[in-house]
Structures are given as structure tokens and as C-alpha cells.
Design a protein around this motif. Structure first.
Motif: not given
Length: 616
Positions: A539-547, A554-567, A509-515
Motif C-alpha cells: 500500500c501507499c507506494y507514494g510513501f516509499i522513501q529512502n531509509t 520516486k514512484r507513480f504507483a499510487d495513482q489507482t483511486a477509483a475517482q481517477l480517469p480510466p487511462q 509465515i509472515g503476513v501484511a495487509l496494506h503495510a
């Protein structure tokens, strides 16, 4: 009693691969590089074991006498390695306790430098090998193309070149061309603007004479006995700065304020700084790694194809210059490296390799072609019937009884606020539930990108019949995790400081929390190769890069912080889910049953997706 305790804690074993030796060249080159660093640091605090890959021959038994002078070397078979090392790529260093291992070339070399300095704090120049903010070759090879070039691709390319060289003109490895191109690029350092203005002032004073000349006669950095020659006006600013660092002097600087025309010069008008060493102005670990590799490459070139040497003037100049660094010649001699005397070379564009302009650069490049935003992309997906779909959480209300667990198990033991510790406990509830329901007695569980061990320590405590391995490339994080483990008296846990690709052991079993970023994809790939189950929270979807292994838009999936507008949070969540569903589909194509689950409560983290994969 104190002396005995100190000697025990300092005893570490260094394990190096040995396959064969040809004309003074030790294979693999990682071993040559490690022995060269030990010689340069004059380090004798490790017990060195050479691991032979075949039956030990009489010649192999004699190796200990001439591999490196003044160092005792023990020859062992791979079966004699400690169990934790058998799960790692060499080189590797293991503490006496046998449950803490450092593996991989860059990690081991950085550790040797640190331990050598601790043994003799007067050798401050050793720490300079780690570069600015001690980051030289610290980034893992998967995300840093420079680390990958130095640590992996150049040594492997040179090994193949030496193995395949014949009397026919060879194909020059593209990695050599990349290094030549790197040496031609302007240098960027933390005090870049200041040094470039000093260089402009010097050029004005010298009548705008040419900058750093690459010929042999003017490219040498002299030892302290001949340092007066470096102070002459004919030497470049770069050489003066580099030499002052090597002799632990203050960098050359003027006490008077720069003239007005120098201070007001635009940054675009300032002359670029040129390479003295591999990473720029200063002699670093990168030069140590490259020297044995480039030396053996040049030996073949000079012996059989000397006409090709003119194609690498910057590399040849670097090779000449590095010989004049204090202690380098002595260290090389002890390792059997006899430096070549190269002819003087000039650096006009017609002399360099004809295909150099076509060689890809070393620095990471982002994809410039992606244009758009999340909304049009989401609309197109919905038109095709592709929507975000979650699997139900198997037990949303399940929780560990944190109040009865030992204090060292709880993330509250780490340096975090009570609110953050509570959220971390909630995250762990989700992972621990899934893993404990999958694990069987005797299973091997790997906590990738383990950090301070929040996941691995809980699992080792909850599953005493399983072997848990923590893999993390940050040393201080693992040391904190080991301290917590010692407090709990856990005997079913290993700690490996390495990039995950250097872990070669089998596991269930491999586990990773917020890799972070692409690390999640690396974990899933590693599990699939081993046919292991995986439980990951990306985690850090915005840091996903070509390797070197993965390509992404490009990804827009990092826009989930609590301080952002609900929409905006909702769109971010949907993007995040689509990314993870894409990961799930890729694993399903490899024969896995995969679920994407939202952790409970969702407030435990803005990045609250959990990808659970089980091989069919």
C-alpha cells in the motif's frame, strides 16, 4: 473485590538487559536510559527484572541495591523470560496475562510516562515529555532518522566509544557530530511565527542584542526557587518559553497587539528560534534518552581529551542547561550519575568540529535527482521487453462464510462503514485462502503492521493449532484487537506493540495487509532473514522513501483511486505492478518462489496486488 481487580490489571513486569557495569555506567545504555526515566518519573508501579546475559556473579547479585535507589530489582536469566518476551528485543513490558508485550526503547519509555501519569494525574508535566501532539519518538526508527539517532545509533555509538577508548585521541562518533549539527539548526515549532515575531520585538527593544548565548552562565534554566532571574531582560525569549513550560506556567506573551513594523515583517526577516533542548524549545523524552549517553561520552572526553570539548560547544551547553531542569539532578543522583562541571564555552564557527559542515543532517531528504514521469519510463521498459505479468489467482471465487463466523471475527466489528467492511472482508478472503493452504499445525504466523487485527484474528480463529502474533506500533489499535480476541476466547494469539525490527522470534509465515510504503519491504526482508513464507498486500507506494536499509526512486504507483480517469488508473496499476514485480525479483534472488497476484474482486481495493513468496 474492586481493589483486587484493579491491582491485578495494573501489575506489569519491566524487563531490562544487563551485560556489565563499568565505572558507574550500566550496559547496555538502553537500560541506563530506562532506569533514569523511572527515577525522573518517580515511578514504582512496575516489577523490574534485570536480565543477565551470562552466569550470575556475586557482583551481579548486589546490583539490585545500587542500580537505582528506592526501587526493588529482581535478577533473572534469559531462560526465565516469558515466552512472548523471548521473541523480542529488550527493554520490554508485559502485562500479567503474558500475551500483550511492549518492546523497544521508545515504545517502553512512552508507556512508562503514560502509566506514571495515570498513577498520579497531578504530574501533568510528565505528559509534556511526549511533546507536541504526544509524538516525541513515536515514529519508528526505520523511517524517522531522528528517532533512529536517539533510540539506536547514539546509544550504540557511545557504547562502542566507551569500549574502545584508550589514551590515544579518539575518533569522535559521527552521531555526536550529527547531534551537534542538529543543535545548531533553527527550531521549528507549531507557533513558530508568533514566537519569532516576539523575538524580533525583543531584539528591537534590546537594541538588536545577540540572541541566545551559549555560555554556561547564561544557558542555565533555573529551578522555581530562582525563577526570578529568568525574567530579567538579559535572558532570551527561548529560555523564557522553555522555563514556563517546565513549571507549567503560561508561555510568556503580550496582551497588547504587536507594533505595525513587527506584524508586517516578512517571515524571511524574522530571527530564527534557537535550541534550548534537543528537539527545540521544550524538554522532552528525547532529552531523557540522550542525557545518560552524552554524560558518559563527556566523562571520557573531559578525563582524557579535554582539549576536544571545545569542538562541541552546543552539546556542552545543552548538557549544562539540562541539569537545571527540576528533578533531573535528583533523578540522576539516584542512578549514580554525577554531573560534570564544564568550563564556559563560546560558539564561534572556528571552535566547532572542523568536519561539522560535512556531517549529514538528521532530517529525512528526498532524492532531488529523479526527473521524469510514468509514461517515458513505461515506454523504455516496454522497449526492453519488460511488461507487467501477473500469476493467475489460485481460487478467485473462494470466500469465508462470514455469516456463520462469530461477530468479533468480522471487520464489521471495527469502526467502518458497511461498504468498507465488505471490501475488507473481500481482501481477507484472499489472504486467508493463501495462508490456510500453506499453514501446518504448530506453525507460527506473524501479522506484521496488524492494525486492529483484522487479519490476525481471522487466522487465529481459523487455525487454532497455529500460534498467531500481531505486531503493531500503534497502541490503541492493538488494544482494540486484544478486546476482540478476548471476546472470542482465543488462546493462540500474542500482541506485541513494537517496531517490527524489535521482533526477533522465529516464525513460518509472515503476513501484511496494506503495510504502508517501505513497511512492505521491511516485512519481506524480515521473512527472508527467517526463511519464512510471506503473503503481503502493499500500500501507499507514494510513501516509499529512502531509509537506512532501502533506496528507491520516486514512484507513480499510487495513482489507482477509483475517482481517477480510466487511462490514468491503468498507468497507475501498471506502475504498481512493476514495483511489486521488482520486489518479487529481489526475493527470488534470495531463493524464493514468488508470485504477484491481483486480488479478487479487484474492486476490493485500489491497492489490490498480493505478493506471495515461498522459500525454495
Amino acid at each position: 473485590m474492586k481493589a483486587i481487580k484493579k491491582s491485578l490489571t495494573e501489575e506489569e513486569y519491566l524487563y531490562l538487559d544487563f551485560s556489565h557495569r563499568t565505572k558507574g555506567c550500566i550496559f547496555p545504555l538502553h537500560t541506563s536510559v530506562t532506569l533514569f526515566l523511572l527515577s525522573y518519573c518517580d515511578c514504582k508501579i512496575f516489577k523490574i527484572c534485570l536480565v543477565v546475559t551470562k552466569e550470575v556473579s556475586t557482583d551481579s547479585l548486589l546490583l539490585r541495591d545500587d542500580l537505582i535507589q528506592d526501587v526493588e530489582i529482581q535478577i533473572i536469566s534469559r531462560q526465565e523470560l516469558p515466552p512472548i518476551v523471548q521473541n523480542c528485543c529488550l527493554p520490554a513490558v508485559v502485562e500479567r496475562s503474558d500475551n500483550f508485550c511492549r518492546a523497544g526503547l521508545a515504545v517502553v519509555l512512552r508507556h512508562i510516562i503514560q502509566k506514571s501519569y495515570e498513577a498520579d494525574p497531578l504530574k501533568k508535566e510528565l505528559l509534556e515529555l511526549l511533546g507536541f501532539k504526544k509524538t516525541c519518538l513515536k515514529a519508528c526508527a526505520e523511517v524517522s532518522q531522528w528517532t533512529r539517532l536517539c533510540e539506536l545509533t547514539i546509544p550504540l555509538a557511545i557504547e562502542n566509544f566507551l569500549r574502545e577508548s584508550s589514551d590515544q585521541p579518539p575518533t569522535i562518533p559521527v552521531e555526536i557530530l550529527q547531534l551537534e549539527k542538529k543543535l545548531s539548526e533553527p527550531v521549528r515549532v507549531h507557533n513558530d511565527d508568533k514566537l519569532r515575531r516576539q523575538k524580533l520585538k525583543q531584539q528591537k527593544a534590546d537594541g538588536a542584542g545577540p540572541p541566545l548565548t551559549k555560555g554556561k552562565a547564561e544557558s542555565k534554566i533555573h529551578t522555581q526557587e530562582t525563577s526570578e532571574e529568568l525574567d530579567s531582560a538579559s535572558k532570551s525569549l527561548e529560555l523564557k518559553v522553555a522555563f514556563s513550560k517546565l513549571t507549567v506556567q503560561e508561555e510568556p506573551a503580550t496582551t497588547n497587539r504587536e507594533p505595525s513594523h513587527i506584524r508586517k515583517a516578512k517571515a524571511s526577516d524574522l530571527p530564527p528560534l534557537e535550541h534550548v533542548f534537543a528537539e527545540g524549545l521544550y524538554f522532552t523524552l528525547a532529552d531523557i534518552v540522550l542525557l545518560p549517553c552524552i554524560h558518559h561520552f563527556l566523562v571520557i572526553i573531559c578525563k582524557k581529551f579535554s582539549e576536544k570539548l571545545v569542538e562541541f560547544p552546543l552539546l556542552a551547553s545543552w548538557y549544562q542547561r539540562i541539569q537545571e531542569v527540576p528533578r533531573v539532578k535528583i533523578a540522576a543522583s539516584k542512578c549514580g550519575i554525577q554531573f560534570l562541571h564544564l568550563p564556559e564555552l563560546l560558539t564561534t564557527s572556528t571552535e566547532q568540529h572542523p568536519n561539522l559542515s560535512e556531517v549529514p543532517g538528521v532530517e529525512e531528504q528526498n532524492d532531488p535527482l529523479f526527473i521524469g514521469g510514468p509514461r517515458p519510463t513505461m515506454a523504455k521498459l516496454m522497449e526492453k521487453g519488460i511488461e507487467v505479468m501477473f500469476s493467475p489467482h489460485p481460487c478467485p471465487t473462494w470466500t469465508l462464510d462470514w455469516n456463520v463466523l462469530p461477530a468479533a471475527v468480522s471487520p464489521k466489528e471495527g469502526k467502518m462503514s458497511s461498504d468498507r467492511a465488505l471490501r475488507k472482508q473481500q481482501q481477507l478472503n484472499n489472504l486467508v485462502y493463501v495462508v490456510t493452504n500453506q499453514a501446518k499445525p504448530g506453525d507460527r504466523i506473524v501479522d506484521f503492521c496488524s492494525g486492529g487485527g483484522h487479519v490476525g484474528i481471522v487466522l487465529a480463529h481459523m487455525l487454532p493449532s497455529c500460534q498467531v502474533t500481531l505486531i503493531e506500533n500503534k497502541e490503541l489499535s492493538l488494544i482494540r484487537a486484544k478486546k476482540r480476541s478476548n471476546e472470542l476466547g482465543l488462546n493462540n494469539i500474542w500482541f506485541i506493540q513494537a517496531n517490527m525490527e524489535y521482533f526477533t522470534g522465529m516464525f513460518n509465515i509472515g503476513v501484511a495487509l496494506h503495510a504502508c510504503g517501505v513497511a512492505t519491504d521491511m516485512v519481506i526482508e524480515h521473512c527472508i532473514k527467517t526463511r519464512a513464507s510471506f503473503v503481503t498486500c502493499p500500500c501507499c507506494y507514494g510513501f516509499i522513501q529512502n531509509t537506512s536499509k532501502f533506496n528507491f526512486p520516486k514512484r507513480f504507483a499510487d495513482q489507482t483511486a477509483a475517482q481517477l480517469p480510466p487511462q490514468r488508473r491503468l498507468i497507475g496499476k501498471q506502475c504498481m505492478c512493476l514495483v511489486d514485480l521488482d520486489r518479487a525479483r529481489a526475493a527470488e534472488e534470495c531463493g524464493y518462489s514468488v508470485r504477484v497476484i491481483s486480488m479478487e474482486p479487484e474492486s476490493c481495493s485500489p491497492k489490490n496486488n498480493m505478493i506471495v513468496g515461498i522459500p525454495i
